[in-house]
Each structure stands twice: as C-alpha cells, then as structure tokens.
Design an enzyme around this catalytic site. Structure first.
Site, mmCIF file in Angstrom:
data_model
loop_
_atom_site.group_PDB
_atom_site.id
_atom_site.type_symbol
_atom_site.label_atom_id
_atom_site.label_comp_id
_atom_site.label_asym_id
_atom_site.label_seq_id
_atom_site.Cartn_x
_atom_site.Cartn_y
_atom_site.Cartn_z
ATOM 1 N N ARG A 17 0.828 -1.206 0.000
ATOM 2 C CA ARG A 17 0.000 0.000 0.000
ATOM 3 C C ARG A 17 0.868 1.264 0.000
ATOM 4 N NH1 ARG A 17 -0.462 4.611 2.596
ATOM 5 N NH2 ARG A 17 0.008 3.565 4.546
ATOM 6 N N HIS A 211 5.290 4.424 12.649
ATOM 7 C CA HIS A 211 5.245 4.402 11.175
ATOM 8 C C HIS A 211 6.206 5.507 10.723
ATOM 9 C CE1 HIS A 211 2.792 4.167 7.276
ATOM 10 N NE2 HIS A 211 3.480 5.291 7.120
ATOM 11 N N HIS A 213 8.854 7.177 8.115
ATOM 12 C CA HIS A 213 9.475 7.285 6.790
ATOM 13 C C HIS A 213 10.939 7.688 6.971
ATOM 14 C CE1 HIS A 213 6.005 6.762 4.005
ATOM 15 N NE2 HIS A 213 5.349 6.941 5.139
ATOM 16 N N CYS A 244 4.466 9.236 0.098
ATOM 17 C CA CYS A 244 3.056 9.613 0.092
ATOM 18 C C CYS A 244 2.828 10.573 -1.057
ATOM 19 C CB CYS A 244 2.661 10.274 1.414
ATOM 20 S SG CYS A 244 0.962 10.849 1.408
ATOM 21 N N ASN A 253 8.951 4.169 3.760
ATOM 22 C CA ASN A 253 9.077 3.802 5.177
ATOM 23 C C ASN A 253 10.440 3.172 5.399
ATOM 24 O OD1 ASN A 253 6.068 3.444 4.452
ATOM 25 N ND2 ASN A 253 6.103 3.587 6.659
HETATM 26 P P1 HMG Z 1 -13.502 13.944 -2.061
HETATM 27 O O1 HMG Z 1 -13.353 14.315 -3.512
HETATM 28 O O2 HMG Z 1 -13.540 15.046 -1.057
HETATM 29 O O3 HMG Z 1 -14.749 12.970 -1.859
HETATM 30 O O4 HMG Z 1 -12.313 12.957 -1.708
HETATM 31 P P2 HMG Z 1 -16.279 13.187 -2.024
HETATM 32 O O5 HMG Z 1 -16.951 12.496 -0.900
HETATM 33 O O6 HMG Z 1 -16.613 14.631 -2.276
HETATM 34 O O7 HMG Z 1 -16.617 12.365 -3.376
HETATM 35 C C1 HMG Z 1 -16.150 12.757 -4.659
HETATM 36 C C2 HMG Z 1 -16.192 11.558 -5.598
HETATM 37 O O8 HMG Z 1 -15.256 10.567 -5.156
HETATM 38 C C3 HMG Z 1 -17.530 10.857 -5.645
HETATM 39 O O9 HMG Z 1 -17.656 10.298 -6.958
HETATM 40 C C4 HMG Z 1 -17.386 9.742 -4.662
HETATM 41 O O10 HMG Z 1 -18.237 8.672 -4.891
HETATM 42 C C5 HMG Z 1 -15.947 9.332 -4.890
HETATM 43 P P3 HMG Z 1 -18.482 10.999 -8.109
HETATM 44 O O11 HMG Z 1 -19.865 11.138 -7.540
HETATM 45 O O12 HMG Z 1 -17.834 12.331 -8.369
HETATM 46 O O13 HMG Z 1 -18.380 10.041 -9.260
HETATM 47 N N1 HMG Z 1 -15.373 8.724 -3.683
HETATM 48 C C6 HMG Z 1 -14.793 7.514 -3.645
HETATM 49 N N2 HMG Z 1 -14.551 6.598 -4.585
HETATM 50 C C7 HMG Z 1 -13.938 5.458 -4.213
HETATM 51 N N3 HMG Z 1 -13.571 5.207 -2.937
HETATM 52 C C8 HMG Z 1 -13.787 6.126 -1.975
HETATM 53 C C9 HMG Z 1 -14.426 7.327 -2.312
HETATM 54 N N4 HMG Z 1 -14.768 8.421 -1.596
HETATM 55 C C10 HMG Z 1 -15.358 9.257 -2.446
HETATM 56 N N5 HMG Z 1 -13.400 5.869 -0.719
HETATM 57 C C11 HMG Z 1 -11.216 11.249 -0.427
HETATM 58 C C12 HMG Z 1 -12.131 12.471 -0.380
HETATM 59 C C13 HMG Z 1 -10.806 10.910 0.962
HETATM 60 C C14 HMG Z 1 -11.984 10.100 -1.048
HETATM 61 C C15 HMG Z 1 -10.017 11.597 -1.324
HETATM 62 O O14 HMG Z 1 -9.427 12.752 -0.812
HETATM 63 C C16 HMG Z 1 -8.986 10.506 -1.413
HETATM 64 O O15 HMG Z 1 -9.241 9.421 -1.898
HETATM 65 N N6 HMG Z 1 -7.753 10.814 -0.990
HETATM 66 C C17 HMG Z 1 -6.637 9.864 -1.101
HETATM 67 C C18 HMG Z 1 -5.900 9.818 0.176
HETATM 68 C C19 HMG Z 1 -4.776 8.806 0.099
HETATM 69 O O16 HMG Z 1 -4.980 7.674 -0.317
HETATM 70 N N7 HMG Z 1 -3.573 9.233 0.525
HETATM 71 C C20 HMG Z 1 -2.473 8.324 0.613
HETATM 72 C C21 HMG Z 1 -2.643 7.358 1.766
HETATM 73 S S1 HMG Z 1 -2.405 8.134 3.362
HETATM 74 C C22 HMG Z 1 -0.723 7.969 3.632
HETATM 75 O O17 HMG Z 1 0.008 7.543 2.769
HETATM 76 C C23 HMG Z 1 -0.215 8.310 5.005
HETATM 77 C C24 HMG Z 1 0.084 7.076 5.858
HETATM 78 O O18 HMG Z 1 1.006 6.202 5.212
HETATM 79 C C25 HMG Z 1 0.682 7.509 7.193
HETATM 80 C C26 HMG Z 1 1.839 8.485 6.996
HETATM 81 O O19 HMG Z 1 2.897 8.098 6.490
HETATM 82 O O20 HMG Z 1 1.606 9.660 7.291
HETATM 83 C C27 HMG Z 1 -1.193 6.274 6.161
HETATM 84 MG MG MG Z 2 3.127 6.433 5.238
#
Ligand code: HMG
Ligand code: MG
Length: 306
Positions: A17, A211, A213, A244, A253
């Site tokens: 992931r 966690h 990096h 990220c 990481n």
């Molecule tokens: P948004 O655009 O604000 O969502 O995104 P929305 O609720 O307004 O919906 C907009 C559209 O997206 C809609 O579709 C929803 O159905 C769809 P439309 O009607 O326009 O066709 N939608 C989705 N589709 C599939 N799966 C979903 C989903 N939610 C809404 N879950 C959202 C908000 C959170 C979805 C967006 O900002 C997003 O996906 N962000 C990605 C975040 C991400 O993956 N970041 C990387 C991982 S975090 C990380 O790496 C940090 C970590 O490792 C720890 C660290 O190191 O810090 C964990």
């Molecule tokens: Mg991370």
C-alpha cells in the site's frame, strides 16, 4: 543505564500500500499479489494490502477489489490483511472482501489533512466515526493512523498537543490502536518520543505503533527510540519502497529488512526469515527496475554474489 526491550515485535509490512501507492506507473495486480505472497512466505503476519480511496486521487490503488479477490484462494487465517479506508464509501467497497482490519487515517496537521483527504481534522473524525462503528459491528479491527505527528510539509514542526488531540478523538470513536506516523521522515529520536508520549496520554503503549518514513535517514534511530518507550509494533516497507503522493519529496518507510536485522541483532524475535524477506524485496525492486532501498538487503545480496 540498563534498558529493557520487548522479547518480540510485530512487523506490519506496508509496502503493497504505502510503497506501491507512490509509483508513477500503476503496478499490475499480479505483481502486487506476488509481493504479498512473498512477504507472507517470509513470515510477515500483518500487512497493508491496499487502500479503498478514490481512484481519481490515487489510481495506483484502483485495483483494490481485484487484488483482494486474487489473494482470496491463498489467504492465510493467521495473517492480518489490513486496508486503508477514508470514509463510508471506502468501507462499503472494502467490506465485501472481508479485510481483517481497516485503517482510518487522520493527520495532526490541518493543512496535510486538507491536502490528503480533502477535509479538516474535525471533519475527518466525523467521517471516520460511522466507519469505525460499522467495522466493529462486523468484527473488523479498527486502527487509526495519524500523519505528520512530528513535521508537516506545509506547516513545519507539529506540536505534540496536536498528536494528543487527534489520538483522543480517534480513540473516542473506537480506534483500538493508533499509529504514529512521521510522514516526511523529518523526525529525530527525542521529537518522535515526544509525539509518542503525547499519544500515550490517551492509549496504552501496547496499542501504539510506529510508522516512520526514512527521508532524512532517521527512521531506524526513531524505531529504536520508540522501542525504548515500549512500542512493539512497527509499519515498515520491504526494500524501503514508497512515500506519500501528498507529501512531495518524502521517501519510503524504513526498510523492513533493516528493522528485522536490527531487532534480531538485539535478540528480539519477529518470526521473519530475513533471507526470504531479502528475496521478496529484490523481486519487487527488480520489477520496478530500481536499486534496493534497504542497506541490509544490499549487504546480504553482495554476500550472496561472493
Ligand atoms: P472527495 O473528492 O472530497 O470525496 O475525496 P467526495 O466524498 O466529495 O466524493 C467525490 C467523488 O469521489 C464521488 O464520486 C465519490 O463517490 C468518490 P463521483 O460522484 O464524483 O463520481 N469517492 C470515492 N470513490 C472510491 N472510494 C472512496 C471514495 N470516496 C469518495 N473511498 C477522499 C475524499 C478521501 C476520497 C479523497 O481525498 C482521497 O481518496 N484521498 C486519497 C488519500 C490517500 O490515499 N492518501 C495516501 C494514503 S495516506 C498515507 O500515505 C499516510 C500514511 O502512510 C501515514 C503516513 O505516512 O503519514 C497512512
Ligand atoms: Mg506512510
């Protein structure tokens, strides 16, 4: 000064992931499946398989359902398959595949929260609350991970009080354990300990994970600093894969191989076969056509070549 360490540590490999979400090219599902199966063959008992986020935001994870379907025939009962879920839409998509754990991921930085999940910290908690409740009702574990607990690419240093605040909010809505993330790898041991100590106001150390990096090469030291506080679970990434997409310049990481080598060298068991782990990291690094990001893996591979 004598220092006591745990007898064993749980390694959570997040490379499928956190590693592969950051690739410019989307990695084929079969390659992800092979990586996960290699990790399990090496003794990994918990991993982050994928995320159920918007494919418009992170296309690299767009095959989430396909991947879990491909893994189903060889799914191991004693391995925890974890997935990231940002909202109810993600939970509804994920639940059909019966993940063992879902990860709700918030931030200690307001700006990072906006950039990563398009809402404020408080709004994110409102979105996570029904997700945590639905998961628990279905017997799925809930982990909360907090990004930018030491530093933020947009806001700079983060005050530990922010970490305490988000930890409390996540615990209040039902997170059973909390991951403290140094998203951009700027932390140093004392700063990381401060972030962990802030979280410890609201959760037991046995439910806390690190966690880290490795952008600034501090992640192994930060892991040791966390161990010294009694933390016994760490997210790591084989071959140091990752970063990220919403934290420009951040690297992967801490490499799983490097942490396992350090722990085994300290007499702490992980249940992981380092040799097989190195082969798993080599296979995915070769696929991605890049040098292995683990110092330990590079050393052991050089030995194999001798
Ligand atoms: P948004 O655009 O604000 O969502 O995104 P929305 O609720 O307004 O919906 C907009 C559209 O997206 C809609 O579709 C929803 O159905 C769809 P439309 O009607 O326009 O066709 N939608 C989705 N589709 C599939 N799966 C979903 C989903 N939610 C809404 N879950 C959202 C908000 C959170 C979805 C967006 O900002 C997003 O996906 N962000 C990605 C975040 C991400 O993956 N970041 C990387 C991982 S975090 C990380 O790496 C940090 C970590 O490792 C720890 C660290 O190191 O810090 C964990
Ligand atoms: Mg991370």
């Amino acid at each position: 000064m004598s220092q006591s360490y745990p007898n064993d540590v749980l390694i959570v490999d997040v490379s499928p992931r956190d590693g592969l979400q950051n690739e410019s090219e989307t990695v084929p599902t079969a390659v992800k499946q092979a990586l996960i199966e290699d990790l399990i063959a090496a003794g990994i008992k918990k991993l982050e398989a994928t995320s159920f986020v918007s494919p418009k935001w992170v296309p690299q994870m767009g095959d989430n359902g396909e991947l879990l379907t491909a893994l189903a025939p060889t799914r191991q009962a004693d391995v925890c398959y974890s997935v990231l879920v940002p909202n109810m839409r993600g939970f509804e998509n994920a639940v059909a595949y019966r993940p063992d754990e879902i990860v709700i991921f918030g931030s200690a930085s307001e700006t990072f929260s906006q950039k990563n999940i398009n809402c404020s910290i408080d709004e994110s908690i409102e979105r996570f609350a029904p997700v945590a409740a639905a998961a628990k009702a279905q017997g799925i574990k809930v982990r909360g991970v907090i990004s930018c607990t030491v530093g933020c690419p947009y806001e700079g240093e983060i005050d530990p009080s922010q970490v305490a605040y988000v930890t409390k909010r996540l615990v209040d809505i039902g997170a059973e354990c909390i991951g403290i993330a140094d998203t951009i790898g700027v932390g140093t041991p004392i700063k990381v300990q401060r972030a962990l100590q802030a979280a410890l106001h609201h959760i037991d150390v046995g439910a806390l994970s690190g966690h880290f990096h490795d952008t600034y090469g501090q992640a192994l030291s930060n892991t040791l600093a966390a161990l010294q506080l009694g933390v016994r679970e760490f997210d790591t990434s084989v071959a140091g894969l990752g970063g990220c997409p919403y934290a420009k310049g951040a690297t992967g990481n801490v490499a799983t191989e490097d942490v396992v080598y350090m722990l085994h060298g300290m007499g702490i068991s992980t249940g992981i076969d380092l040799d097989k782990l190195v082969s798993a990291g080599e296979r995915i690094s070769n696929y991605l056509e890049r040098s292995n990001g683990s110092s330990v893996a590079r050393a052991l591979i050089n030995q194999r070549l001798d």
